[in-house]
Design an enzyme around this catalytic site. Structure first.
Site, PDB file in Angstrom:
ATOM      1  N   ASN A 183       8.472   0.991 -15.014  1.00  0.00           N
ATOM      2  CA  ASN A 183       8.690   1.232 -16.447  1.00  0.00           C
ATOM      3  C   ASN A 183       9.606   2.443 -16.650  1.00  0.00           C
ATOM      4  OD1 ASN A 183       6.921   3.715 -17.170  1.00  0.00           O
ATOM      5  ND2 ASN A 183       5.566   2.430 -15.938  1.00  0.00           N
ATOM      6  N   ARG A 195       8.608   3.257   4.352  1.00  0.00           N
ATOM      7  CA  ARG A 195       7.499   3.629   3.475  1.00  0.00           C
ATOM      8  C   ARG A 195       6.176   3.674   4.243  1.00  0.00           C
ATOM      9  NH1 ARG A 195       7.617   2.914  -2.105  1.00  0.00           N
ATOM     10  NH2 ARG A 195       5.868   1.494  -2.083  1.00  0.00           N
ATOM     11  N   GLY A 208      -1.165   6.447  -2.011  1.00  0.00           N
ATOM     12  CA  GLY A 208      -2.029   7.181  -2.944  1.00  0.00           C
ATOM     13  C   GLY A 208      -3.333   6.446  -3.195  1.00  0.00           C
ATOM     14  N   CYS A 219       2.602  -1.247 -12.768  1.00  0.00           N
ATOM     15  CA  CYS A 219       3.041  -0.180 -13.676  1.00  0.00           C
ATOM     16  C   CYS A 219       4.173  -0.716 -14.541  1.00  0.00           C
ATOM     17  CB  CYS A 219       3.440   1.080 -12.910  1.00  0.00           C
ATOM     18  SG  CYS A 219       4.772   0.839 -11.750  1.00  0.00           S
ATOM     19  N   ALA A 271       0.791  -1.236   0.000  1.00  0.00           N
ATOM     20  CA  ALA A 271       0.000   0.000   0.000  1.00  0.00           C
ATOM     21  C   ALA A 271       0.823   1.287   0.000  1.00  0.00           C
ATOM     22  CB  ALA A 271      -0.922  -0.002   1.213  1.00  0.00           C
ATOM     23  N   ALA A 272       1.996   1.280   0.604  1.00  0.00           N
ATOM     24  CA  ALA A 272       2.780   2.518   0.720  1.00  0.00           C
ATOM     25  C   ALA A 272       3.217   2.995  -0.670  1.00  0.00           C
ATOM     26  CB  ALA A 272       4.008   2.270   1.586  1.00  0.00           C
ATOM     27  N   PRO A 273       3.277   4.299  -0.896  1.00  0.00           N
ATOM     28  CA  PRO A 273       3.102   5.403   0.060  1.00  0.00           C
ATOM     29  C   PRO A 273       1.651   5.847   0.268  1.00  0.00           C
ATOM     30  CG  PRO A 273       3.839   6.256  -2.043  1.00  0.00           C
ATOM     31  CD  PRO A 273       3.765   4.774  -2.204  1.00  0.00           C
TER      32      PRO A 273
END
Lengths: 157, 301
Positions: free
Chosen positions: B180, B135, B111, B225, B107-109
């Site tokens: 990426n 984190r 958003g 990502c 989950a960190a950070p």
């Protein structure tokens, strides 16, 4: 009582305890407000839970911004400051007499006071060190910054 | 097996030509604590000019700014978060979040945790996990700044989630991935195929353990990502075949998932995933999953 540190801090700002102490949990000197659903499932080894209320360090209570926001809506002693002073305050600066627009509460010297902007949003709190309404000494420091929301940025550094 | 040329060839094999991307900064308005129109006007007054992101509900591009978007009083008051546009998509794929029990792994950070809480209107419960204590501090700060009240955070490896002995209605698996090149300028220099395979394995392990905690009728959103098929379509193909999960159709920005990867044919339902090639946003991959019908009925008896 778990919430004693919080009660003492709040009474200094002229507000009673606005939270249910049965729902307050403490870990490593950090206090959190849960709710009945959270409290039922929470394990002892949690890192963060519910609403962070503040922490006790060296016997002194440091409130969170969540707690300050909660009590600013409950009639805590506060000063409303102008736009420029608001910006300087969240940059960590003290508040000058000329920046104070309005005083709500007794505003005794050496007492704590919430600092609120023109929109009524709580930006932190400070300690009254001067005469807030002495317009002849408008460049004097009126409130010493103790804690402001700019801290969120400073913590990340 | 690494380097820019190596990955460029791989991307071409799966139908994308590598191009440089200038990532636009994006914010997400926290609806629970701010009125979107007022906030946009206030920020405009500060010299922060915004444009609504057409494929998101509460997202805005930052077109021009005289001040840092991450240092305004409005930001510090928790009225908005800085969150890349594609990163706002996974949470938006869940249906009906209010009052639900939600798991957020890695989950960190925070958003997406804050976004979940916002869509839940601070009701229900979020259990947020991460393995990095440093984190977790950032996550705690984020939750405090945005007035999140419904979240419990644990320092816990997602693969140990069963020790919590909870069943979740919604599970967000925004799994650790290879990332990426758009968000990491040294990406091509630092990444190898071996890293990707290692991450893909970890992702399958997390997915396997998470399924055990999914309530009947529950939903999983899997996202990365990463642009690499091994961490995306290939893992989803594996999940369909080995974990009795079904991929759900989603209506969001992005292209269909790949069903043919480096000569391997994947389950046809993998096309329901969304692959977001870098361009308007960074690269991203999202997939919504549910237990297959036969598995659900098995679980009920």
């Amino acid at each position: 009582m778990k919430a004693k540190a919080i009660t003492n801090f709040l009474s200094g700002l002229g507000v009673p305890l606005v939270i249910n102490p049965d729902l307050v949990i403490e870990k490593n000197g950090r206090y959190y407000l849960t709710n009945p659903v959270l409290k039922q499932i929470i394990r002892q080894d949690f890192f963060y839970a519910g609403v962070f209320l503040g922490k006790v360090k060296n016997g002194k209570f440091f409130p969170s911004f969540n707690l300050l926001t909660m009590i600013s809506k409950k009639g805590a002693n506060r000063i409303i400051i102008d736009k420029k002073s608001a910006w300087l305050f969240i940059c960590g600066r003290d508040i000058l007499v000329k920046g104070v627009i309005r005083i709500l509460g007794p505003a005794k010297k050496n007492s704590n006071v919430l600092v609120v902007n023109e929109f009524g949003e709580c930006l932190g709190f400070g300690k009254i060190v001067g005469n807030l309404s002495n317009k002849e000494r408008s460049n004097d420091v009126a409130v010493q910054n103790v804690s402001d929301i700019g801290d969120f940025l400073r913590r990340e550094r | 097996m690494s380097g820019r040329e190596f990955f460029q060839k791989r991307y071409e094999q799966i139908g994308w030509k590598l191009k440089e991307v200038n990532l636009k900064q994006a914010i997400r308005v926290n609806q629970t604590y701010s009125k979107e129109k007022n906030l946009v006007n206030r920020l405009s007054g500060l010299g922060l000019h915004l444009e609504k992101i057409p494929f998101l509900n509460n997202g805005y591009w930052v077109l021009e700014s005289r001040v840092s978007a991450g240092a305004t009083a409005e930001y510090l008051l928790g009225y908005y978060s800085i969150q890349e546009a594609a990163a706002q998509i996974p949470v938006s794929l869940f249906s009906n979040l209010k009052g639900k029990k939600v798991l957020d792994v890695a989950a960190a950070p925070g958003g997406k945790t804050v976004q979940l809480s916002d869509l839940m209107e601070n009701t229900g419960v979020i259990i947020a996990l991460d393995v990095d204590k440093r984190r977790l501090n950032a996550l705690g700060n984020h939750l405090e700044r945005c007035h999140v009240a419904n979240t419990v955070v644990y320092l816990l490896d997602a693969r140990q989630v069963s020790t919590l002995k909870l069943k979740f209605d919604r599970i967000l698996l925004d799994v650790p991935c290879s990332g990426n090149f758009v968000t990491d300028k040294n990406w091509f220099k630092n990444r190898t195929l071996k890293d990707i395979e290692r991450n893909a394995k970890l992702q399958r392990e997390i997915l396997t353990k998470a399924i055990d905690c999914l309530a009947d009728q529950g939903e999983i959103v899997y996202s990365t990502c990463s642009l690499e098929p091994e961490e995306n379509e290939v893992n989803m193909d594996w999940a369909v075949k080995h974990l009795d999960l079904q991929i759900q159709e989603v209506d969001c920005y992005g292209n269909e998932g790949l069903t043919s990867v480096f000569g391997k044919q994947l389950d046809s339902s993998v096309r329901l995933c969304k692959r977001i090639w870098p361009g308007e946003t960074q690269g991203f991959f999202v997939c919504k999953l549910r237990r297959s019908k036969k598995d659900e009925s098995k679980g009920n008896y």
